[in-house]
Design a protein around this motif. Structure first.
Motif, PDB file in Angstrom:
ATOM      1  N   SER A 178      47.119  53.582  42.362  1.00 28.05           N
ATOM      2  CA  SER A 178      47.350  52.386  41.171  1.00 28.05           C
ATOM      3  C   SER A 178      46.495  51.746  40.260  1.00 28.05           C
ATOM      4  CB  SER A 178      48.243  52.474  40.329  1.00 28.05           C
ATOM      5  OG  SER A 178      48.742  51.574  41.654  1.00 28.05           O
ATOM      6  N   LEU A 179      45.471  51.406  41.353  1.00 25.42           N
ATOM      7  CA  LEU A 179      44.338  50.005  40.957  1.00 25.42           C
ATOM      8  C   LEU A 179      42.675  50.415  40.769  1.00 25.42           C
ATOM      9  CD1 LEU A 179      47.023  47.247  43.061  1.00 25.42           C
ATOM     10  CD2 LEU A 179      46.859  47.972  40.426  1.00 25.42           C
ATOM     11  N   GLU A 180      42.825  51.314  41.115  1.00 27.60           N
ATOM     12  CA  GLU A 180      41.698  51.752  40.817  1.00 27.60           C
ATOM     13  C   GLU A 180      40.767  51.542  39.449  1.00 27.60           C
ATOM     14  OE1 GLU A 180      39.619  55.409  43.768  1.00 27.60           O
ATOM     15  OE2 GLU A 180      41.540  55.326  42.955  1.00 27.60           O
ATOM     16  N   SER A 181      41.495  51.271  38.518  1.00 25.38           N
ATOM     17  CA  SER A 181      40.711  51.964  37.596  1.00 25.38           C
ATOM     18  C   SER A 181      41.189  50.120  37.291  1.00 25.38           C
ATOM     19  CB  SER A 181      41.504  52.748  35.905  1.00 25.38           C
ATOM     20  OG  SER A 181      42.730  51.762  36.543  1.00 25.38           O
ATOM     21  N   LEU A 182      41.769  49.608  37.102  1.00 24.76           N
ATOM     22  CA  LEU A 182      41.924  48.032  37.361  1.00 24.76           C
ATOM     23  C   LEU A 182      40.497  47.554  38.355  1.00 24.76           C
ATOM     24  CD1 LEU A 182      43.679  45.743  36.107  1.00 24.76           C
ATOM     25  CD2 LEU A 182      44.661  45.363  38.510  1.00 24.76           C
ATOM     26  N   PHE A 183      40.298  47.617  39.312  1.00 26.52           N
ATOM     27  CA  PHE A 183      39.101  47.502  39.853  1.00 26.52           C
ATOM     28  C   PHE A 183      37.761  47.571  39.609  1.00 26.52           C
ATOM     29  CE2 PHE A 183      42.640  47.375  44.169  1.00 26.52           C
ATOM     30  CZ  PHE A 183      42.372  45.625  43.806  1.00 26.52           C
ATOM     31  N   LYS A 184      38.121  48.296  39.186  1.00 28.03           N
ATOM     32  CA  LYS A 184      36.180  49.243  38.363  1.00 28.03           C
ATOM     33  C   LYS A 184      35.943  48.327  36.507  1.00 28.03           C
ATOM     34  CE  LYS A 184      35.673  53.458  40.733  1.00 28.03           C
ATOM     35  NZ  LYS A 184      36.322  54.471  40.681  1.00 28.03           N
ATOM     36  N   GLU A 185      36.871  48.672  36.091  1.00 24.86           N
ATOM     37  CA  GLU A 185      36.994  47.170  35.385  1.00 24.86           C
ATOM     38  C   GLU A 185      36.559  46.000  35.414  1.00 24.86           C
ATOM     39  OE1 GLU A 185      41.179  47.772  33.012  1.00 24.86           O
ATOM     40  OE2 GLU A 185      41.185  49.157  32.631  1.00 24.86           O
TER      41      GLU A 185
END
Length: 307
Positions: A178-185
């Motif tokens: 669930s945090l993959e997009s947060l890390f990408k950002e």
């Protein structure tokens, strides 16, 4: 190279066929594998040399990696009298380092890490544990993000500091995804969910600590031939009392591999990795000092020739 530091790889370095060349060409290696097979009732020739899905399971991967590392180390020291100032390993590799430092008999070490794998597996039953590698983020960014997410109820922790811009995080698999997009950002170049069914080096393993301490108490010797660098503190220790505390703490604490290499690099001219080549790759990100890997008879002869 007479001032080398010995290093030992951890879980994730396993592959079918590792140790086969040692087994085929060295009576010592063959004997070590046969004795280990009897000790823990695992057929290591099948586990290591034939296609199977058990080698990726933590309770089999750990003794297999340690055994191959200690075979490589034994064959090296039989022919070379280089005595390192310190030894260190990555996670599981710290147990290989302990045995290399005469803190534990190799057969006791094989059984200990087999039990460690079983304890880790049991601790993670029913909690959908996982691990994820992050590339391109600095340590502070990952620490801040995971800390904020834990305050929101997510189970995620920094688990392995492998090198600048390469950190592994551990916790609940769904939370990690669930945090993959947060890390990408935040600037991550890549996030990769690892093929692991345990969440190493985070508080989810706390239930495994008491039994691991009991095994350590049973099998560790009182005195060590040389200091070991702790994954927990990135500094040295050389006693059973310290080892019990630090290796129990290691289960729930991040592996400070990068920090450990930086701590020792000024006191060495090279590193020798036993039984794998994963750390050689990590070291290229951390230090200018060369790393030599011993994975078969040919690489053993090449490293010996450099001495």
């Amino acid at each position: 190279m007479n001032n080398s530091i010995f290093i030992f790889p951890g879980q994730g370095s396993q592959k079918i066929g590792m140790g086969k060349d040692f087994y085929d060409h060295s009576p010592i290696a063959k004997e070590m594998i046969e004795k280990a097979s009897q000790r823990v009732e695992i057929d290591f020739t099948t586990l290591l040399f034939e296609e199977n899905d058990r080698l990726d399971q933590t309770e089999f991967a750990q003794p297999a990696i340690l055994l191959v590392s200690l075979i490589a180390h034994r064959l090296f020291v039989e022919q070379c009298k280089v005595i390192p100032k310190v030894v260190l390993g990555h996670s599981l590799g710290e147990f290989s380092a302990l045995s290399a430092a005469s803190a534990m008999d190799y057969l006791d070490a094989v059984e200990l890490v087999h039990q460690r794998g079983l304890l880790m597996k049991k601790a993670c039953e029913g909690i959908n544990a996982g691990m994820m590698a992050l590339l391109g983020l600095d340590d502070a960014t990952v620490e801040n993000l995971t800390c904020k997410e834990r305050e929101l109820g997510k189970k995620v922790w920094a688990a392995n500091y492998n090198g600048d811009g390469q950190i592994v995080i551990a916790g609940n698999r769904d939370d990690l995804v669930s945090l993959e997009s947060l890390f990408k950002e935040a600037g991550a170049k890549k996030s990769v969910l690892l093929p692991m069914s345990v969440a190493s080096h985070c508080p989810l393993l706390s239930s495994a600590q008491p039994k691991l301490e009991a095994y350590l108490d049973q099998w560790l010797k009182e005195s060590f031939a040389m200091p070991i660098i702790s994954n927990v503190t990135a500094s040295e220790y050389q006693s059973k009392v310290e080892a019990k505390m630090l290796l129990s703490q290691q289960l729930i604490s991040p592996v400070k591999y990068k920090q450990s290499i930086l701590y020792v690099e000024s006191s060495t001219d090279s590193f020798i990795e036993f039984g794998g080549s994963v750390l050689k790759g990590l070291n290229k990100r951390i230090t200018q000092k060369p790393t030599y890997s011993i994975t078969d008879m040919k690489s053993l002869e090449e490293v010996l020739a450099l001495l």
